[in-house]
Motif scaffolding. Structure first.
Motif, PDB file in Angstrom:
ATOM      1  N   SER A   9       0.823  -1.372   0.055  1.00 54.46           N
ATOM      2  CA  SER A   9      -0.029  -0.030  -0.183  1.00 54.46           C
ATOM      3  C   SER A   9       0.918   1.463   0.078  1.00 54.46           C
ATOM      4  O   SER A   9       0.329   2.219  -0.317  1.00 54.46           O
ATOM      5  N   ALA A  10       2.159   1.250   0.411  1.00 54.41           N
ATOM      6  CA  ALA A  10       2.862   2.460   0.661  1.00 54.41           C
ATOM      7  C   ALA A  10       3.693   2.777  -0.811  1.00 54.41           C
ATOM      8  O   ALA A  10       4.345   3.824  -1.041  1.00 54.41           O
ATOM      9  N   VAL A  11       3.572   1.948  -1.767  1.00 55.38           N
ATOM     10  CA  VAL A  11       4.504   2.055  -2.928  1.00 55.38           C
ATOM     11  C   VAL A  11       4.012   3.484  -3.748  1.00 55.38           C
ATOM     12  O   VAL A  11       4.847   3.930  -4.023  1.00 55.38           O
ATOM     13  N   TRP A  12       2.598   3.317  -4.039  1.00 54.97           N
ATOM     14  CA  TRP A  12       2.201   4.580  -4.660  1.00 54.97           C
ATOM     15  C   TRP A  12       2.540   5.839  -4.081  1.00 54.97           C
ATOM     16  O   TRP A  12       2.759   6.682  -4.797  1.00 54.97           O
ATOM     17  N   LEU A  80      10.635  -2.109  -4.121  1.00 59.35           N
ATOM     18  CA  LEU A  80       9.877  -1.258  -3.316  1.00 59.35           C
ATOM     19  C   LEU A  80       8.557  -2.156  -2.651  1.00 59.35           C
ATOM     20  O   LEU A  80       8.172  -1.843  -1.470  1.00 59.35           O
ATOM     21  N   ALA A  81       8.158  -3.089  -3.127  1.00 54.61           N
ATOM     22  CA  ALA A  81       6.862  -3.835  -2.843  1.00 54.61           C
ATOM     23  C   ALA A  81       7.240  -4.805  -1.803  1.00 54.61           C
ATOM     24  O   ALA A  81       6.628  -5.167  -0.865  1.00 54.61           O
ATOM     25  N   VAL A  82       8.618  -5.204  -1.884  1.00 58.97           N
ATOM     26  CA  VAL A  82       9.053  -6.339  -0.914  1.00 58.97           C
ATOM     27  C   VAL A  82      10.050  -5.991  -0.060  1.00 58.97           C
ATOM     28  O   VAL A  82      10.387  -6.611   0.776  1.00 58.97           O
ATOM     29  N   SER A  83      10.512  -4.555   0.135  1.00 58.71           N
ATOM     30  CA  SER A  83      11.662  -4.764   0.574  1.00 58.71           C
ATOM     31  C   SER A  83      11.457  -3.265   1.557  1.00 58.71           C
ATOM     32  O   SER A  83      11.097  -2.011   1.229  1.00 58.71           O
ATOM     33  N   GLU A  84      11.725  -3.382   3.062  1.00 60.72           N
ATOM     34  CA  GLU A  84      11.587  -2.278   3.760  1.00 60.72           C
ATOM     35  C   GLU A  84      12.629  -1.407   3.845  1.00 60.72           C
ATOM     36  O   GLU A  84      12.428  -0.028   3.671  1.00 60.72           O
ATOM     37  N   GLN A  85      13.669  -2.061   3.297  1.00 61.39           N
ATOM     38  CA  GLN A  85      15.013  -1.032   3.285  1.00 61.39           C
ATOM     39  C   GLN A  85      14.634  -0.062   2.028  1.00 61.39           C
ATOM     40  O   GLN A  85      14.999   1.257   2.171  1.00 61.39           O
ATOM     41  N   ALA A  86      14.293  -0.533   0.950  1.00 62.17           N
ATOM     42  CA  ALA A  86      14.027   0.118  -0.189  1.00 62.17           C
ATOM     43  C   ALA A  86      12.977   1.281   0.021  1.00 62.17           C
ATOM     44  O   ALA A  86      13.112   2.315  -0.527  1.00 62.17           O
ATOM     45  N   ALA A 220      24.860  -5.589   5.937  1.00 62.36           N
ATOM     46  CA  ALA A 220      23.353  -5.968   6.179  1.00 62.36           C
ATOM     47  C   ALA A 220      22.827  -5.678   7.581  1.00 62.36           C
ATOM     48  O   ALA A 220      21.854  -5.346   7.550  1.00 62.36           O
ATOM     49  N   GLU A 221      23.722  -5.991   8.631  1.00 58.98           N
ATOM     50  CA  GLU A 221      23.173  -6.213   9.810  1.00 58.98           C
ATOM     51  C   GLU A 221      22.969  -4.495  10.330  1.00 58.98           C
ATOM     52  O   GLU A 221      22.011  -4.360  10.963  1.00 58.98           O
ATOM     53  N   GLN A 222      23.999  -3.668   9.779  1.00 60.39           N
ATOM     54  CA  GLN A 222      23.560  -2.381   9.924  1.00 60.39           C
ATOM     55  C   GLN A 222      22.137  -1.744   9.070  1.00 60.39           C
ATOM     56  O   GLN A 222      21.753  -0.970   9.644  1.00 60.39           O
ATOM     57  N   GLN A 223      22.043  -2.287   8.201  1.00 64.80           N
ATOM     58  CA  GLN A 223      20.891  -1.807   7.289  1.00 64.80           C
ATOM     59  C   GLN A 223      19.754  -2.392   8.074  1.00 64.80           C
ATOM     60  O   GLN A 223      18.550  -1.284   8.043  1.00 64.80           O
ATOM     61  N   GLU A 224      19.744  -3.359   8.615  1.00 65.67           N
ATOM     62  CA  GLU A 224      18.507  -4.055   9.334  1.00 65.67           C
ATOM     63  C   GLU A 224      18.411  -2.956  10.721  1.00 65.67           C
ATOM     64  O   GLU A 224      16.997  -2.626  10.993  1.00 65.67           O
ATOM     65  N   HIS A 225      19.486  -2.654  11.108  1.00 62.37           N
ATOM     66  CA  HIS A 225      19.348  -1.767  12.610  1.00 62.37           C
ATOM     67  C   HIS A 225      18.985  -0.526  12.100  1.00 62.37           C
ATOM     68  O   HIS A 225      18.060   0.272  13.080  1.00 62.37           O
ATOM     69  N   PHE A 226      19.337  -0.132  11.099  1.00 66.20           N
ATOM     70  CA  PHE A 226      18.894   1.459  10.433  1.00 66.20           C
ATOM     71  C   PHE A 226      17.529   1.450  10.523  1.00 66.20           C
ATOM     72  O   PHE A 226      16.821   2.541  11.158  1.00 66.20           O
ATOM     73  N   VAL A 227      16.808   0.470   9.810  1.00 68.15           N
ATOM     74  CA  VAL A 227      15.265   0.555   9.653  1.00 68.15           C
ATOM     75  C   VAL A 227      14.804   0.344  10.963  1.00 68.15           C
ATOM     76  O   VAL A 227      13.571   1.200  11.183  1.00 68.15           O
ATOM     77  N   GLN A 236       5.438   7.249  13.076  1.00 71.38           N
ATOM     78  CA  GLN A 236       4.734   7.800  12.058  1.00 71.38           C
ATOM     79  C   GLN A 236       5.199   7.456  10.799  1.00 71.38           C
ATOM     80  O   GLN A 236       4.225   7.557   9.678  1.00 71.38           O
ATOM     81  N   TRP A 237       6.512   6.959  10.560  1.00 72.05           N
ATOM     82  CA  TRP A 237       6.849   6.332   9.277  1.00 72.05           C
ATOM     83  C   TRP A 237       6.259   4.909   8.876  1.00 72.05           C
ATOM     84  O   TRP A 237       6.543   4.709   8.036  1.00 72.05           O
ATOM     85  N   ARG A 238       5.858   4.278  10.004  1.00 72.10           N
ATOM     86  CA  ARG A 238       5.480   2.920   9.844  1.00 72.10           C
ATOM     87  C   ARG A 238       4.768   2.521   8.793  1.00 72.10           C
ATOM     88  O   ARG A 238       4.572   1.581   8.222  1.00 72.10           O
ATOM     89  N   ALA A 239       3.551   3.399   8.338  1.00 70.80           N
ATOM     90  CA  ALA A 239       2.771   3.121   7.379  1.00 70.80           C
ATOM     91  C   ALA A 239       3.540   2.872   6.184  1.00 70.80           C
ATOM     92  O   ALA A 239       3.179   2.127   5.174  1.00 70.80           O
ATOM     93  N   PHE A 240       4.583   3.481   5.989  1.00 70.85           N
ATOM     94  CA  PHE A 240       5.493   3.610   4.712  1.00 70.85           C
ATOM     95  C   PHE A 240       6.207   2.493   4.756  1.00 70.85           C
ATOM     96  O   PHE A 240       6.815   1.742   3.788  1.00 70.85           O
ATOM     97  N   ILE A 241       7.028   2.220   5.746  1.00 71.87           N
ATOM     98  CA  ILE A 241       8.133   1.397   5.901  1.00 71.87           C
ATOM     99  C   ILE A 241       7.379  -0.252   6.273  1.00 71.87           C
ATOM    100  O   ILE A 241       7.991  -1.349   5.419  1.00 71.87           O
ATOM    101  N   ASP A 242       6.589  -0.488   6.900  1.00 69.81           N
ATOM    102  CA  ASP A 242       6.393  -2.006   7.313  1.00 69.81           C
ATOM    103  C   ASP A 242       5.423  -2.644   6.309  1.00 69.81           C
ATOM    104  O   ASP A 242       4.881  -1.587   5.416  1.00 69.81           O
TER     105      ASP A 242
END
Length: 242
Positions: A9-12, A80-86, A220-227, A236-242
């Motif tokens: 839902s966050a992609v568009w 974008l559809a499958v990656s929280e990092q993206a 990779a571990e740092q990327q996960e921790h960053f997210v 408030q960003w969770r709707a976009f990230i999760d």
């Protein structure tokens, strides 16, 4: 049955945010990069202050900076559809100037958490609170150190940290920007290097040279921790990230 990229839902909304950034570079690009537009800076900024000129000027600058061509590459990124990092990387690259500055402060705390945690002098502690807010020590010691320690770096002779504690107000602000920007740029580069211009265009040529000298690959571990860290600090960003 149809198959293809899974929907999120966050992609568009994220693609729309990106498009707005790419089409309005005058709202975030540092003056050092605007000479590519072919106009004197004072003329460019003066015209941009007139509503009738804003759209054509932004379009012109976007083309000159290569942002128009960039749109086709990143707007349809399948991850974008499958990656929280993206999704987080795109969120960061489409932030307004004020919000971007706030995120840099949060990231700088995480990167400096070990050095912040060792401060004992009252003046140094007060300086940190003035720069980062009263929660700086709780975030660094009770949050980052326990859950996201991989985001930090250790340097006994770190010039940026010295300027944060003992430099002038201008030096401290530049150091904060450097450390925070380094964290954001490392993450964005690790996730999708094509987005790098949307980070670098926000900073002066001098700062970009310093970033290049300090920049390290984010594991990779740092990327996960960053997210996880930004999800925790910015719910408030969770709707976009999760």
């Amino acid at each position: 049955m149809m198959t293809g990229t899974p929907h999120h839902s966050a992609v568009w909304p994220l693609q729309a945010r990106l498009a707005a950034s790419l089409l309005n570079p005058l709202s975030f690009a540092h003056d050092d990069h605007l000479t590519a537009a072919g106009l004197e800076l004072n003329v460019l900024r003066g015209l941009a202050g007139q509503e009738d000129f804003q759209r054509p000027l932004n379009t012109h600058v976007s083309q000159k900076l290569g942002l128009t061509a960039l749109a086709a590459d990143v707007a349809v990124t399948p991850t974008l559809a499958v990656s929280e990092q993206a999704r987080l990387a795109l969120m960061l690259c489409s932030l307004g100037a004020e919000d971007f500055g706030g995120v840099m402060r949060i990231i700088a705390i995480a990167r400096l958490h070990e050095m912040i945690g060792r401060l004992v002098l009252k003046n140094d502690c007060q300086r940190m609170e003035a720069l980062f807010g009263e929660e700086v020590f709780d975030i660094a010691i009770r949050d980052v150190a326990f859950f996201f320690s991989s985001l930090g770096y250790e340097s006994e002779n770190d010039e940026a940290f010295h300027h944060l504690c003992r430099g002038s107000d201008e030096e401290a602000l530049q150091a904060l920007t450097l450390v925070g920007a380094e964290g954001i740029l490392a993450f964005v580069n690790a996730v999708d290097a094509k987005l790098e211009p949307l980070v670098r265009l926000r900073f002066s040529n001098e700062l970009n040279e310093k970033l290049s000298a300090r920049l390290q690959v984010m594991r990779a571990e740092q990327q996960e921790h960053f997210v996880q860290y930004l999800r925790r600090r910015l719910p408030q960003w969770r709707a976009f990230i999760d």
